[in-house]
Design an enzyme around this catalytic site. Structure first.
Site, mmCIF file in Angstrom:
data_model
loop_
_atom_site.group_PDB
_atom_site.id
_atom_site.type_symbol
_atom_site.label_atom_id
_atom_site.label_comp_id
_atom_site.label_asym_id
_atom_site.label_seq_id
_atom_site.Cartn_x
_atom_site.Cartn_y
_atom_site.Cartn_z
ATOM 1 N NE ARG A 308 -4.172 0.106 1.659
ATOM 2 C CZ ARG A 308 -5.254 0.539 0.986
ATOM 3 N NH1 ARG A 308 -5.431 1.819 0.729
ATOM 4 N NH2 ARG A 308 -6.180 -0.311 0.579
ATOM 5 C CD GLU A 709 -6.916 2.692 6.308
ATOM 6 O OE1 GLU A 709 -7.700 2.381 5.386
ATOM 7 O OE2 GLU A 709 -5.911 2.050 6.581
#
Lengths: 750, 455
Positions: A308, A709
């Protein structure tokens, strides 16, 4: 409408009155035993163990070592490299070696310190440099690439290069890890503070050689998770379950705060090396990144975290030529794990540093360089070959720069700095583009179970877990919306593997996207059955039936939802349904670095102004303005709460939160006395948060977007504003993270 | 020894004397089943266990937020404890917290509610200070501060029970006579003295030690006396840091400003000046300022007293000029014109342990330094004066050149350590720069700090 409303958190009243219960708050049966781990004091060593003194200690009922475990000795999420209790060798200071069972929590903790462990020391690898030098890594480096980065670098008119160290972060969920287990005739019921009840179920089943159906895991709520309860609760839950069945007594375990900080993994520390080529206007032509990721001693979730980070190496910027190489290093420290953003923030910080470096190299306002590089609205490819179809960075940033008065304030700040010798100010605007979906594609599924009772009340269960984010409230809003009910009519129950099976972790910001959809599916099934029945009963078309305001209107006749439910029940209509959802369009090959790992992107930007004391490095955030994209908000109050909280947590990561290890691998910052998260006065004096007005172009739940997030990245605006203040003071502006007062002051010593 | 009696949520409770070293938090959660009060850190740093403690002081009720995790039952004799369960769920603070979305995960919330309940009752408006000891990881504090502000307009709800009346019959059991304590301690020097337990509490909860003998000196009223004497102010060793802050506000505002950032509200409401001096920590925050003020302490053993300058109390790391069975009775701060600068540097502004703390007390006559007392914590194994720096300044003109010369002298006085709070090099630069800050503050008009200076 129940969605798009600022309904308070469903447990708000329980929180403020102390009535909301967490794992450690439930009354336990009288014969409950309490557990604690004996921990390794050595970062890398062979060991032998003498537990005779532990056994003899006050209140001790039992002591288990690895050979006492009845099934799998493994609590890892996937890689099977993380024994519950160490066997022959320890890999970090804090690794569990033996398990004490005692009559009280305190006696268990006391006894756990009495183990006599003899170590034959090996050389520990504590730092990234040591791991790199020793070639200690988890597999070969992974590379994503687009275009010809090396060649484009050579041909670019300008170039910068550098290295940035990025520190990790302790989760510091206020409720420490906790679980208990109740023996149930050979089966076991586990109550755990976890983001991932299904994984707990699987690990417990494996540890006991039981089928999954013999293990039931419940989670009502967590006192904070932030990723730290995605896999780190496994060890406690498995311990409790093993002991509960071994002794046929309930078993409870919770970590003392310091143990929690010593044992559990944290956000991954990164080193990012970069080389960038660009034009005179700051337009990036090529970037080469090398990520060095400190994974700790076991794999845990490090591969998807490091992936990620690579997937966010572009942030909001189009990089026509790019190469990202990721090295996953193995060290003798805590096994780093999921933490809000899951590597994304580290990847983003890399490119934001590049932008800042380009700006200082060209003498441009960093915002100008940012704006020169935003993805076009559609049509451009990411370094992993996904077309960006929904970019709103340019408009969003223009709107925020305007509403925050960025340009005017930059001028005012320059004026202020000219007249202030000691105190200097800085301002910065940093955008975020964040990919939404689990990159492990199969995880993008969710289930729900909805019951409508004959009195019209609704019970809702879904696979997501509540850690404070308000997921239950949002999902209840979805149910209320479908049935045209008030949200108070919907009863939310504990997440329970016995009600919804095979769930994914509540992670990757996906909780409402996935579970909201699954809930909607279930509710619509029931509503459809009710409509079919009512259409027949009233002899009208289904288009003539509406569910709204607690009533059902059938061809002009109004009955209450409760009456409709009672009638349906009496007519033998099933009023219970499961729902299911899987995210569409995803196709991702991580080894190739090509495909569509994300359904969509979330966008936002933040402007922060800071003040820096050049005599001490002390600093304050004076004001922050945030504009953030949550699509059509399911609940603006909860979304704004997530954004504010994420911002402060992100700012903490990059300023005062500093993890330090001694040379021998001991975590020096293993208590709140030494590891400092932001407190009330660390929030900006002024924090203005606004939501971007625009729907998700993808067909998500009521066209909303994920929120957990992405706004964490807004903290970066503080870090970059400090960098601007350093520059104003004539210091070295491109510093490592976190920007502690010490690091800032040292950057001013020329 | 008698049982310990105190009021808990309106009910008089009696705990056998052998429970005196049990923490209030364990008592609430494990014995009473009052699980609204949470354990977040078990070391007084997070505030999830905050409760409200009431006592009768000079005839009036005083309410304070304190951390239950490091408060021992032995300290509670004669006092009254209110936990979140007793608020009823409809207290204006609770309503405001819900209305302003002040809770997310909710685990810190009961503690925050109790801090705000105490501050609301006391009419406080310095919400950030009030909440410095309540960590929240979810909200970023914004909605909590909004709730705190909003609730100012609400009346303090009528008490559900008469705390004062309930405490009255317990008053006699609660207090200990100073003279008899002095005699007892001289014979029992192995006893652990408990003032506020903000240090002792951690010995129990973290080091897991089980000392056998305690003396709860917070119950000695005579140690809490503040007296104006000829030539200065005598402060009893048992005076709370919260009260010290008030005492210093006019006299030495920079000392008060440092105390505002000492620990947290909860810590200052428990910790005492005597405890902070006696623990001998090189990073204790009151000694530098007190040494710079030329403060002295009175030590007492049995009936014998002696007075020494505080700077002479600290001999080497962990070693103080204190005989067995001897305790600190009072601190004396000489009357003087205020030229004190006190600078606490820490990683986080509020509720953090100092990287270093520097205190400067420099007298300038006719443009020349006539007297200088400079003391630091965090620069040596003990709180220590910078005598070489002082010598470099005295007799010199009070200007930038003298400052520059004196700055170099810090290296003669101190060889600081590197640790997780800061490197030796950082500490040295800080110390030098703080002298400059002091000079600029005393002589200039420009703002030279981001928090706590004149604006």
């Amino acid at each position: 409408m129940s969605v798009a409303k600022s309904i308070p958190h469903d447990s708000g009243q329980g929180h403020v009155s102390g009535a909301a219960r967490y794992v450690d708050d439930y009354p336990m049966p009288a014969d409950t035993v309490h557990l604690a781990f004996g921990l390794s004091a050595n970062a890398h060593a062979d060991f032998t163990l003498d537990i005779s003194v532990v056994r003899a200690a006050e209140g001790v009922i039992d002591v288990l070592v690895a050979s006492d475990l009845p099934g799998e000795n493994d609590v890892s999420p996937a890689a099977r490299d993380e024994p519950l209790l160490a066997v022959d060798v320890v890999h970090y200071i804090g690794q569990p070696i033996f398990l004490v069972v005692a009559d009280t929590h305190l006696n268990a903790r006391r006894a756990a310190r009495l183990g006599r462990v003899s170590y034959t020391e090996k050389t520990p690898l504590v730092t990234l440099d040591q791991a790199i030098a020793a070639g200690s890594s988890f597999g070969e480096p992974l590379t994503f690439a687009i275009g010809d980065a090396e060649n484009a670098l050579k041909n670019a008119p300008h170039a910068v290069s550098g290295t940035m160290e990025i520190g990790g972060q302790e989760h510091f969920y206020l409720e420490g890890q906790a679980a208990y287990a109740l023996p149930e005739e050979g089966d076991v019921r586990v109550v755990s503070s976890t983001q991932h009840p299904s994984e707990i179920q699987h690990k417990v089943a494996e540890a006991l050689h039981l089928p999954f159906h013999a293990v039931r895991v419940e989670t009502r709520r967590m006192g904070g998770g932030f990723g730290g309860k995605e896999s780190q609760g496994n060890a406690l839950a498995v311990s409790c379950a093993v002991v509960a069945l071994r002794l046929d007594r309930p078993a409870k375990m919770r970590y003392d705060r310091d143990d929690d900080m010593i044992i559990t993994g944290k956000r991954h520390d990164f080193r990012i090396k970069y080389r960038a080529g660009f034009g005179p206007d700051g337009k990036i032509e090529s970037v080469v990144f090398e990520h060095f990721v400190k994974c700790g001693w076991a794999l845990d979730l490090s591969h998807p975290v490091a992936d990620r980070a690579m997937l966010h190496a572009d942030n909001a910027y189009h990089l026509p030529n790019a190469k990202i190489v990721s090295h996953r290093l193995r060290t003798n420290t805590q096994s780093n794990t999921a933490y809000r953003g899951f590597g994304g923030p580290q990847g983003i910080l890399g490119i934001e540093r590049v932008i800042e470096h380009i700006a200082s190299d060209l003498g441009l306002d960093p915002l100008t360089v940012r704006q020169a590089n935003f993805y076009a609205a559609k049509g451009e490819l990411t370094p992993y070959h996904m077309e960006v179809e929904d970019s709103i960075s340019a408009e969003l940033v223009a709107q925020l720069a305007d509403s925050a008065g960025y340009k005017t304030r930059r001028v005012e700040i320059a004026k202020f700095n000219a007249g202030s010798k000691v105190v200097k100010r800085g301002i910065s605007l940093v955008p975020v583009k964040f990919g939404i979906s689990f990159t492990l594609t199969f995880l993008n599924q969710a289930g729900a179970l909805v019951h409508v009772y004959a009195d019209g009340s609704v019970q809702l269960n879904h696979g997501g877990t509540e850690m404070g984010q308000g997921l239950n409230t949002k999902v209840a809003q979805v149910a209320a919306q479908v049935f045209g009910l008030g949200v108070e009519t919907i009863k939310i129950t504990a997440t329970d593997t016995g009600k919804v099976p095979n769930t994914s972790a509540t992670a990757a910001s996906s909780g409402a996207d996935l579970n909201g959809m699954a809930c909607k599916d279930a509710c619509e099934k029931i509503r459809t059955r009710m409509m079919r029945f009512l259409g027949e009963r009233y002899d009208c078309g289904q288009e003539d039936i509406r569910f709204e305001a607690g009533n059902v209107t059938i061809a002009g006749e109004v009955i209450s939802f409760a009456e409709a439910a009672a009638m349906a029940y009496q007519a033998r209509v099933s009023l219970s349904a499961t729902g299911f959802y899987k995210t569409p369009k995803l196709k991702w090959d991580r080894l190739e670095g090509k495909g569509r790992p994300f359904l969509y992107f979330s966008y936002g930007a933040a402007v922060s102004e800071v003040e820096l004391d050049t005599l001490t490095g002390e600093n304050r955030i004076l004001r922050t303005d945030i504009l953030h994209d949550v699509g059509n908000s399911l609940n603006p109050a909860l979304d704004i709460g997530q954004i504010e909280g994420a911002f402060v947590q992100g700012a903490g990561w990059l300023t005062i939160e500093e993890l330090r290890w001694a040379d021998d691998g001991r975590l020096l910052t293993a208590a709140p006395a030494t590891y400092k998260i932001p407190c009330a006065s660390d929030a900006p004096d002024q924090l203005n948060v606004a939501l971007w007005d625009g729907a998700n172009r993808e067909k998500t739940i009521y066209r909303s977007k994920a929120v957990g997030e992405p706004p964490f990245v807004h903290g970066m605006s503080v870090f970059m504003a400090l960098s601007a203040a350093l520059a104003a003071a004539g210091g070295q502006r491109h510093i490592d993270a976190p920007a502690t007062a010490e690091r800032l002051l040292m950057a001013l010593q020329n | 020894m008698p049982d310990i009696s105190f009021v808990l949520n309106g009910e008089v409770v009696r705990v056998p004397q052998d429970g005196e070293a049990t923490t209030l938090l364990d008592y609430l959660r494990l014995t009473r089943g009052l699980t609204g009060t949470k354990e977040g850190c078990n070391e007084g740093d997070c505030g999830a266990c905050t409760v409200m403690l009431a006592s009768v002081e000079e005839g009036a009720l005083a309410h304070r937020a304190v951390n239950a995790c490091i408060l021992l039952l032995g300290q509670l004799a004669g006092k009254s404890v209110t936990t979140v369960e007793a608020l009823g769920g409809d207290h204006p603070v609770q309503a405001a917290m819900v209305e302003h979305h002040g809770s997310q995960c909710g685990f810190c919330t009961p503690g925050i509610v109790m801090s705000l309940t105490a501050s609301h009752r006391n009419g406080r408006q310095d919400h950030e200070d009030v909440l410095a000891g309540n960590l929240c990881r979810c909200t970023g504090y914004v909605p909590i501060l909004k709730a705190a502000k909003a609730v100012l307009a609400a009346e303090v709800p009528t008490a559900r029970y008469d705390e004062k009346a309930l405490m009255k019959p317990l008053a006699d059991t609660g207090f200990i006579d100073l003279d008899s304590f002095a005699d007892w301690y001289a014979k029992n020097p192995d006893a652990v003295l408990v003032g506020g337990a903000t240090e002792v509490g951690l010995i129990l909860t973290k080091e897991l030690k089980q000392p056998e003998k305690f003396a709860f000196i917070n119950r000695i009223k005579a140690l809490q006396v503040v007296e104006r004497e000829i030539g200065g102010l005598r402060i009893g060793a048992g005076v709370l840091l919260a009260r010290l802050q008030g005492l210093m506000a006019d006299k030495h505002p920079q000392f008060a400003e440092m105390l505002r950032r000492f620990g947290s509200e909860q810590v200052r409401n428990s910790a005492t000046i005597g405890g902070n001096i006696a623990n001998g920590s090189p990073i204790a925050d009151t000694p530098p300022a007190l040494i710079a003020l030329e403060a002295s302490i009175t030590l007492r053993k049995g009936g014998k007293r002696r007075e020494i300058l505080l700077e002479h109390f600290y001999q080497s790391y962990g070693v103080q000029d204190q005989a067995e069975g001897e305790f600190i009775e009072s601190v004396f701060i000489p009357e003087q014109a205020d030229t004190l600068g006190v600078y606490k540097i820490s990683k986080r502004f509020d509720q953090d342990i100092s990287t270093l703390c520097g205190a400067f007390n420099i007298e300038v006559k006719g443009g020349v330094v006539s007297k200088a007392r400079i003391a630091f914590g965090g620069m040596a194994a003990t709180p220590k004066r910078a005598k070489t720096v002082e010598a470099a300044l005295v007799g010199q003109p009070w200007n930038e050149a003298s400052i520059a010369t004196a700055q170099a002298a810090f290296a003669e006085d101190y060889t600081p350590l590197s640790d997780q709070r800061g490197s030796a090099a950082y500490r040295m630069i800080l110390a030098q720069n703080l002298l400059k800050r002091y000079f600029l503050e005393q002589t200039g008009t420009e703002r030279v700090r981001v928090v706590g200076g004149a604006s």
